[in-house]
Design a protein around this motif. Structure first.
Motif, PDB file in Angstrom:
ATOM      1  N   ASP A 116      63.417 -37.434  42.739  1.00 16.58           N
ATOM      2  CA  ASP A 116      62.862 -37.482  41.388  1.00 16.58           C
ATOM      3  C   ASP A 116      61.340 -37.462  41.372  1.00 16.58           C
ATOM      4  O   ASP A 116      60.732 -37.071  40.375  1.00 16.58           O
ATOM      5  CB  ASP A 116      63.365 -38.733  40.660  1.00 16.58           C
ATOM      6  CG  ASP A 116      64.853 -38.666  40.407  1.00 16.58           C
ATOM      7  OD1 ASP A 116      65.273 -37.870  39.551  1.00 16.58           O
ATOM      8  OD2 ASP A 116      65.611 -39.394  41.085  1.00 16.58           O
ATOM      9  N   TYR A 117      60.729 -37.922  42.461  1.00 12.80           N
ATOM     10  CA  TYR A 117      59.262 -37.971  42.513  1.00 12.80           C
ATOM     11  C   TYR A 117      58.827 -37.800  43.965  1.00 12.80           C
ATOM     12  O   TYR A 117      59.272 -38.539  44.841  1.00 12.80           O
ATOM     13  CB  TYR A 117      58.761 -39.308  41.969  1.00 12.80           C
ATOM     14  CG  TYR A 117      57.252 -39.433  41.951  1.00 12.80           C
ATOM     15  CD1 TYR A 117      56.502 -38.939  40.879  1.00 12.80           C
ATOM     16  CD2 TYR A 117      56.571 -40.034  43.000  1.00 12.80           C
ATOM     17  CE1 TYR A 117      55.119 -39.039  40.868  1.00 12.80           C
ATOM     18  CE2 TYR A 117      55.189 -40.148  42.995  1.00 12.80           C
ATOM     19  CZ  TYR A 117      54.467 -39.649  41.929  1.00 12.80           C
ATOM     20  OH  TYR A 117      53.103 -39.744  41.913  1.00 12.80           O
ATOM     21  N   VAL A 118      57.963 -36.809  44.203  1.00 12.75           N
ATOM     22  CA  VAL A 118      57.463 -36.548  45.559  1.00 12.75           C
ATOM     23  C   VAL A 118      55.955 -36.374  45.472  1.00 12.75           C
ATOM     24  O   VAL A 118      55.453 -35.495  44.770  1.00 12.75           O
ATOM     25  CB  VAL A 118      58.080 -35.276  46.169  1.00 12.75           C
ATOM     26  CG1 VAL A 118      57.656 -35.137  47.633  1.00 12.75           C
ATOM     27  CG2 VAL A 118      59.597 -35.268  46.039  1.00 12.75           C
ATOM     28  N   GLY A 119      55.216 -37.230  46.171  1.00 12.35           N
ATOM     29  CA  GLY A 119      53.761 -37.127  46.231  1.00 12.35           C
ATOM     30  C   GLY A 119      53.279 -37.470  47.620  1.00 12.35           C
ATOM     31  O   GLY A 119      54.053 -37.949  48.456  1.00 12.35           O
ATOM     32  N   ARG A 146      62.565 -40.643  31.065  1.00  9.86           N
ATOM     33  CA  ARG A 146      63.211 -41.960  30.995  1.00  9.86           C
ATOM     34  C   ARG A 146      62.251 -43.069  31.446  1.00  9.86           C
ATOM     35  O   ARG A 146      62.157 -44.120  30.796  1.00  9.86           O
ATOM     36  CB  ARG A 146      64.475 -41.959  31.865  1.00  9.86           C
ATOM     37  CG  ARG A 146      65.236 -43.262  31.845  1.00  9.86           C
ATOM     38  CD  ARG A 146      66.584 -43.100  32.523  1.00  9.86           C
ATOM     39  NE  ARG A 146      66.469 -42.663  33.902  1.00  9.86           N
ATOM     40  CZ  ARG A 146      66.197 -43.472  34.928  1.00  9.86           C
ATOM     41  NH1 ARG A 146      66.003 -44.765  34.702  1.00  9.86           N
ATOM     42  NH2 ARG A 146      66.142 -43.002  36.155  1.00  9.86           N
ATOM     43  N   LEU A 147      61.517 -42.833  32.538  1.00  7.14           N
ATOM     44  CA  LEU A 147      60.583 -43.847  33.032  1.00  7.14           C
ATOM     45  C   LEU A 147      59.423 -44.028  32.050  1.00  7.14           C
ATOM     46  O   LEU A 147      58.926 -45.141  31.865  1.00  7.14           O
ATOM     47  CB  LEU A 147      60.042 -43.452  34.411  1.00  7.14           C
ATOM     48  CG  LEU A 147      61.082 -43.370  35.540  1.00  7.14           C
ATOM     49  CD1 LEU A 147      60.399 -43.078  36.856  1.00  7.14           C
ATOM     50  CD2 LEU A 147      61.904 -44.655  35.639  1.00  7.14           C
ATOM     51  N   GLY A 148      58.999 -42.925  31.422  1.00 11.40           N
ATOM     52  CA  GLY A 148      57.954 -43.021  30.416  1.00 11.40           C
ATOM     53  C   GLY A 148      58.385 -43.876  29.237  1.00 11.40           C
ATOM     54  O   GLY A 148      57.600 -44.664  28.691  1.00 11.40           O
ATOM     55  N   GLN A 149      59.641 -43.753  28.847  1.00  7.70           N
ATOM     56  CA  GLN A 149      60.164 -44.561  27.738  1.00  7.70           C
ATOM     57  C   GLN A 149      60.175 -46.043  28.112  1.00  7.70           C
ATOM     58  O   GLN A 149      59.886 -46.903  27.272  1.00  7.70           O
ATOM     59  CB  GLN A 149      61.569 -44.089  27.375  1.00  7.70           C
ATOM     60  CG  GLN A 149      61.592 -42.714  26.706  1.00  7.70           C
ATOM     61  CD  GLN A 149      62.987 -42.133  26.593  1.00  7.70           C
ATOM     62  OE1 GLN A 149      63.931 -42.587  27.255  1.00  7.70           O
ATOM     63  NE2 GLN A 149      63.141 -41.102  25.758  1.00  7.70           N
ATOM     64  N   ILE A 202      54.430 -45.089  37.995  1.00 14.46           N
ATOM     65  CA  ILE A 202      55.682 -44.331  38.121  1.00 14.46           C
ATOM     66  C   ILE A 202      56.345 -44.603  39.463  1.00 14.46           C
ATOM     67  O   ILE A 202      57.565 -44.752  39.545  1.00 14.46           O
ATOM     68  CB  ILE A 202      55.412 -42.832  37.926  1.00 14.46           C
ATOM     69  CG1 ILE A 202      55.087 -42.554  36.454  1.00 14.46           C
ATOM     70  CG2 ILE A 202      56.615 -41.991  38.358  1.00 14.46           C
ATOM     71  CD1 ILE A 202      54.696 -41.129  36.163  1.00 14.46           C
ATOM     72  N   SER A 203      55.542 -44.678  40.523  1.00 12.06           N
ATOM     73  CA  SER A 203      56.093 -44.938  41.854  1.00 12.06           C
ATOM     74  C   SER A 203      56.812 -46.275  41.910  1.00 12.06           C
ATOM     75  O   SER A 203      57.914 -46.391  42.457  1.00 12.06           O
ATOM     76  CB  SER A 203      54.974 -44.909  42.906  1.00 12.06           C
ATOM     77  OG  SER A 203      54.442 -43.615  43.046  1.00 12.06           O
ATOM     78  N   LYS A 204      56.191 -47.304  41.329  1.00  8.87           N
ATOM     79  CA  LYS A 204      56.815 -48.632  41.348  1.00  8.87           C
ATOM     80  C   LYS A 204      58.100 -48.648  40.534  1.00  8.87           C
ATOM     81  O   LYS A 204      59.100 -49.259  40.942  1.00  8.87           O
ATOM     82  CB  LYS A 204      55.825 -49.673  40.820  1.00  8.87           C
ATOM     83  CG  LYS A 204      54.727 -50.028  41.808  1.00  8.87           C
ATOM     84  CD  LYS A 204      53.874 -51.169  41.277  1.00  8.87           C
ATOM     85  CE  LYS A 204      52.875 -51.628  42.316  1.00  8.87           C
ATOM     86  NZ  LYS A 204      52.035 -52.757  41.829  1.00  8.87           N
ATOM     87  N   LEU A 205      58.066 -47.995  39.377  1.00  7.78           N
ATOM     88  CA  LEU A 205      59.277 -47.930  38.559  1.00  7.78           C
ATOM     89  C   LEU A 205      60.389 -47.215  39.303  1.00  7.78           C
ATOM     90  O   LEU A 205      61.543 -47.656  39.308  1.00  7.78           O
ATOM     91  CB  LEU A 205      58.987 -47.189  37.251  1.00  7.78           C
ATOM     92  CG  LEU A 205      58.458 -47.993  36.062  1.00  7.78           C
ATOM     93  CD1 LEU A 205      58.258 -47.075  34.873  1.00  7.78           C
ATOM     94  CD2 LEU A 205      59.424 -49.116  35.694  1.00  7.78           C
ATOM     95  N   CYS A 206      60.049 -46.085  39.921  1.00  4.12           N
ATOM     96  CA  CYS A 206      61.054 -45.294  40.628  1.00  4.12           C
ATOM     97  C   CYS A 206      61.623 -46.064  41.814  1.00  4.12           C
ATOM     98  O   CYS A 206      62.821 -46.029  42.077  1.00  4.12           O
ATOM     99  CB  CYS A 206      60.432 -43.971  41.094  1.00  4.12           C
ATOM    100  SG  CYS A 206      61.617 -42.795  41.775  1.00  4.12           S
TER     101      CYS A 206
END
Length: 306
Positions: A116-119, A146-149, A202-206
């Motif tokens: 879902d997230y790659v950095g 969804r994470l933004g919400q 975002i990283s922490k949420l994910c």
């Protein structure tokens, strides 16, 4: 789902703006590039969009963005809701694909789309994954919505109760409406969270979300091996010293990373990345008025020649 869009947020007349858009356009020729521009670079944005038909313009209606404002903009659920469903490549004026000519770019990106997230991994990354840098990153638009919400729900309630006050107080951009020390402190903490880099939030949420998948350390490093001073003790992975600085960089199986961010980072010297040689990274910031006029004229010439 595969990569279905690219995204850049840039309100400045930045000297490298057309270069990075050209780079992404060459790498992903069939993918729309969503360019969120400002009031000051509207003319440049329209000139770029005429050269690159896949560029879709979105006027933010601002002259510039502070770091905090950029972070808040990047965590808006509506930003990702308005992108095609799938994965988007987020890039900035100091990031790009290493080799637009590489035949396996899209294949490699699509393999990473199971996440879902790659950095680029940070040096405190562990093999369990903690997210990574967002300046050049791959994101699942549905998950980011969804994470933004979730973030919006957490930060929208600014009417708070303070520890030592019987009255409710309101946290504003200027501080606390209640001078009580505990209220002021609480409001400062809320404001600090809003200023946090969006990639960290975002990283922490994910990381803590069971439905959000992160890549392994080395998968992330082969996407973009940006940061340095990794230690084998923290990563359980091999490290290699950069020959000039002696900084410890991750040792990956493939040296041809997909992209780069912040070209001055020392670990980039260990990568096979042709675009680093071409990138005009010594030119920084806004163009002067005369440079802007020359750039727009250059772009207009390209339109005519096409």
């Amino acid at each position: 789902m595969p990569v279905t869009s690219a995204l850049i947020i840039e309100p400045r007349n930045h000297v490298t703006l057309d270069w990075v858009i050209d780079n992404v356009s060459k790498t992903l020729p069939d993918v729309p590039i969503h360019f969120h521009h400002g009031l000051k670079n509207e003319k440049l944005a329209h000139a770029i969009s005429r050269v690159y038909p896949k560029v879709q313009l979105h006027n933010m209606g601002v002259e510039n963005l502070s770091i905090g404002e950029y972070s808040n903009y990047m965590t808006q659920s509506s930003l990702y809701e308005n992108l095609p469903e799938g994965h988007t490549i987020v890039f900035q004026t100091d990031s790009a694909f290493c080799n637009p000519e590489a035949e396996d770019n899209i294949e490699r990106l699509n393999e990473l789309c199971e996440y879902d997230y790659v950095g680029a991994p940070w040096k405190f990354w562990t093999n369990q994954g903690v997210g990574g840098n967002g300046g050049f990153s791959l994101r699942n638009t549905k998950t980011m919505t969804r994470l933004g919400q979730i973030l919006e729900e957490r930060t929208s309630a600014t009417d708070i109760e303070c520890e030592n006050s019987s009255e409710r107080t309101n946290c504003t951009a200027e501080g606390s409406s209640n001078p009580d020390k505990s209220c002021v402190t609480t409001c400062r903490k809320i404001a600090a969270k809003k200023r946090h880099p969006e990639d960290l939030k975002i990283s922490k949420l994910c990381q803590n979300d069971p439905d959000c998948a992160l890549p392994t350390l080395l998968e992330a490093a082969e996407f973009q091996n940006q940061h340095e001073d990794f230690t084998a003790a923290t990563t359980d992975s091999e490290v290699v010293k950069e020959p000039v600085s002696g900084r410890r960089c991750l040792k990956t199986k493939r040296l041809d990373t997909i992209g780069f961010h912040k070209p001055e980072k020392v670990c980039h010297r260990l990568q096979a990345c042709p675009s680093l040689e071409d990138f005009p990274w010594r030119k920084r910031g806004n163009m002067t008025d005369s440079e802007l006029q020359m750039k727009i004229a250059e772009l207009e010439k390209n339109i005519f020649e096409k």
